[in-house]
Design an enzyme around this catalytic site. Structure first.
Site, short mmCIF file in Angstrom:
data_model
loop_
_atom_site.label_atom_id
_atom_site.label_comp_id
_atom_site.label_asym_id
_atom_site.label_seq_id
_atom_site.Cartn_x
_atom_site.Cartn_y
_atom_site.Cartn_z
N GLY A 81 -8.42 -9.28 -0.92
CA GLY A 81 -7.23 -9.74 -0.19
C GLY A 81 -6.81 -11.15 -0.51
N LYS B 257 -17.87 -18.50 1.19
CA LYS B 257 -19.32 -18.55 1.39
C LYS B 257 -20.12 -17.73 0.39
CE LYS B 257 -19.37 -19.40 6.32
NZ LYS B 257 -19.79 -18.85 7.60
N ARG C 87 0.84 -1.21 0.00
CA ARG C 87 0.00 0.00 0.00
C ARG C 87 0.87 1.26 0.00
NH1 ARG C 87 -5.13 -2.02 3.68
NH2 ARG C 87 -6.42 -2.46 1.86
N GLY D 89 -13.00 -4.45 0.78
CA GLY D 89 -14.41 -4.06 0.81
C GLY D 89 -14.82 -3.19 -0.37
P1 AMP Z 1 -13.32 -15.37 0.78
O1 AMP Z 1 -12.71 -14.62 1.93
O2 AMP Z 1 -14.81 -15.45 0.85
O3 AMP Z 1 -12.81 -14.94 -0.57
O4 AMP Z 1 -12.88 -16.87 1.00
C1 AMP Z 1 -11.56 -17.29 0.87
C2 AMP Z 1 -11.41 -18.58 1.63
O5 AMP Z 1 -12.25 -19.57 1.07
C3 AMP Z 1 -10.01 -19.12 1.56
O6 AMP Z 1 -9.48 -19.11 2.86
C4 AMP Z 1 -10.20 -20.56 1.07
O7 AMP Z 1 -9.42 -21.48 1.80
C5 AMP Z 1 -11.66 -20.82 1.33
N1 AMP Z 1 -12.19 -21.86 0.44
C6 AMP Z 1 -12.20 -21.84 -0.89
N2 AMP Z 1 -12.74 -22.99 -1.36
C7 AMP Z 1 -13.09 -23.74 -0.29
C8 AMP Z 1 -13.71 -25.01 -0.14
N3 AMP Z 1 -14.07 -25.75 -1.20
N4 AMP Z 1 -13.93 -25.46 1.12
C9 AMP Z 1 -13.57 -24.70 2.17
N5 AMP Z 1 -12.98 -23.49 2.09
C10 AMP Z 1 -12.75 -23.02 0.87
#
Ligand code: AMP
Length: 398
Positions: free
Chosen positions: A356, A198, A37, A379
């Site tokens: 990130g 999620k 940054r 964000g």
């Molecule tokens: P996000 O912060 O929503 O972009 O999520 C990123 C996180 O999702 C990372 O830490 C990944 O390890 C996790 N992730 C991605 N695919 C899977 C999966 N199939 N099962 C569990 N965690 C996952």
């Protein structure tokens, strides 16, 4: 979207210019542990200082909530900023008030000075007009160079743009131009990759994208909820079963909008969430055992997605396709990122990625530098992918 840039600021010799930057860097043992940054501030700060401005850097750090919290002082960042700029950087221990005004009056043209954390004043997050006015007394122009803070309507990110002549800094300008190319006025066909843990955190992103892109590629944990909505038994996988109805609505909206949704045919599954687990296997998503979980999308899916990218002109990417932090569940993310990077290098694809985890995943794949643009904003990048107008950007408009 129209906004003024440093090309429009005119003669700044001797002028005090308030520049909002993002100095919210990670620290370890009192030292800056990642200066990404800080490096992003160099173009704007050096240009203004070289033109003879008295450059005043405004930024927040941490969440002191209107209190003077010594641990959230910007003071310890100053040596690191000075190192990346390759020139001296001063520090004033308040961002407004009589003391700060006197210190600013004594600054030399061409100097760069960081003002203490704006969030030490409650008026910052409240966007209080009295605090905006107190900040504005220090300078004659305002430059916003912090896209990553532009989703917040705070005094230093939004309020100042209404009371001083306002300009986008070079990093902000580059970010807005890249985002415009990726989703504002992109060349079609456009593909979006949305991954991550999620569905619930990215519902608005998915809803917006189906009306904007030609191909929506869903990976990561969130693909499991979509697979479940399509009747697939995902075993012990991370899955938001309460959101299968919402996933179905998104699939229906996509179909109505002519957006093709790509869900994985195959997956890397295991019985435990660990690196190189003995239970690892690749299988069709219809063959997952009740005690297995999907931790990455499979090789057939990656091959098909790479073929989809070959037909596209624009790609926007947020979120990893699997649990990329542990081997070998980084395989799909690395492979597809490399395909996108190769197409970008050939000039066939404009590729913009952000968030990130996504930046970490692209760095891990060694291709962050080969994408057209990589946004480190978290964000703000997501809100932009949701189609929201960011207050800090809207205030620069006109
Ligand atoms: P996000 O912060 O929503 O972009 O999520 C990123 C996180 O999702 C990372 O830490 C990944 O390890 C996790 N992730 C991605 N695919 C899977 C999966 N199939 N099962 C569990 N965690 C996952």
């Amino acid at each position: 979207m129209t906004f003024k840039t440093l090309d429009d600021i005119g003669d700044v010799t001797g002028m005090a210019v308030l520049v909002r930057e993002d100095l919210n860097v990670p620290m370890a043992d009192g030292q800056v542990s990642d200066d990404t940054r800080l490096r992003a501030t160099v173009a704007t700060l050096a240009e203004l200082a070289d033109k003879g401005a008295r450059v005043l850097v405004l930024a927040h750090f941490g969440r002191p909530k209107g209190q003077r919290v010594p641990a959230d002082s910007l003071g310890p960042i100053v040596p690191a900023l000075s190192a990346v700029l390759g020139r001296a950087v001063g520090f004033i221990d308040d961002c407004c008030g009589a003391g700060a005004e006197a210190a600013v009056a004594a600054l030399a043209p061409g100097s760069i000075t960081v003002l203490e954390n704006t969030r030490f004043h409650g008026g910052e997050e409240k966007n209080d007009p009295a605090f905006v006015a107190a900040l504005a007394r220090l300078g004659q122009a305002y430059v916003n160079d912090a896209f990553s803070a532009a989703h917040r309507a705070h005094a230093s990110t939004e309020g100042l743009a209404h009371v001083l002549p306002a300009y986008a800094g070079r990093a902000m300008q580059a970010e807005l131009e890249a985002l415009e190319k990726a989703l504002g006025k992109p060349e079609h066909p456009v593909a979006a990759v949305v991954g991550g843990a999620k569905v619930s955190t990215k519902l608005d992103v998915l809803k917006h994208l189906v009306s904007k892109v030609d191909h929506l590629i869903i990976g990561g944990g969130m693909a499991n909820t979509f697979l479940a909505a399509r009747g697939v038994d995902v075993g012990k996988s991370l899955c938001e079963h309460d959101l299968t109805g919402t996933a179905e609505e998104i699939l229906t909206a996509a179909e109505a909008a002519g957006c093709t949704v790509h869900l994985p045919y195959d997956a890397a599954v295991a019985k435990e969430f660990a690196a190189n687990p003995p239970s690892l296997r690749i299988c069709n998503v219809h063959e997952i055992a009740p005690d297995e979980m999907i931790l990455d999308i499979g090789p057939q899916a990656v091959e098909a997605l790479a073929d989809v990218l070959k037909t596209c002109r624009t790609l926007v990417w947020n979120g990893p396709l699997g649990a990329f932090e542990i081997a070998p569940f980084d395989t799909a993310t690395v492979a597809l990122a490399r395909s996108a990077a190769a197409l970008t290098k050939e000039g066939a694809l404009v590729s913009v990625a952000g968030g990130g985890d996504t930046v970490a995943a692209l760095n891990h794949a060694g291709v962050a530098g080969d994408f057209s643009y990589v946004s480190t904003a978290g964000g703000a990048f997501l809100e932009w992918m949701e189609g929201k107008e960011l207050p800090g950007v809207a205030a620069l408009n006109g």
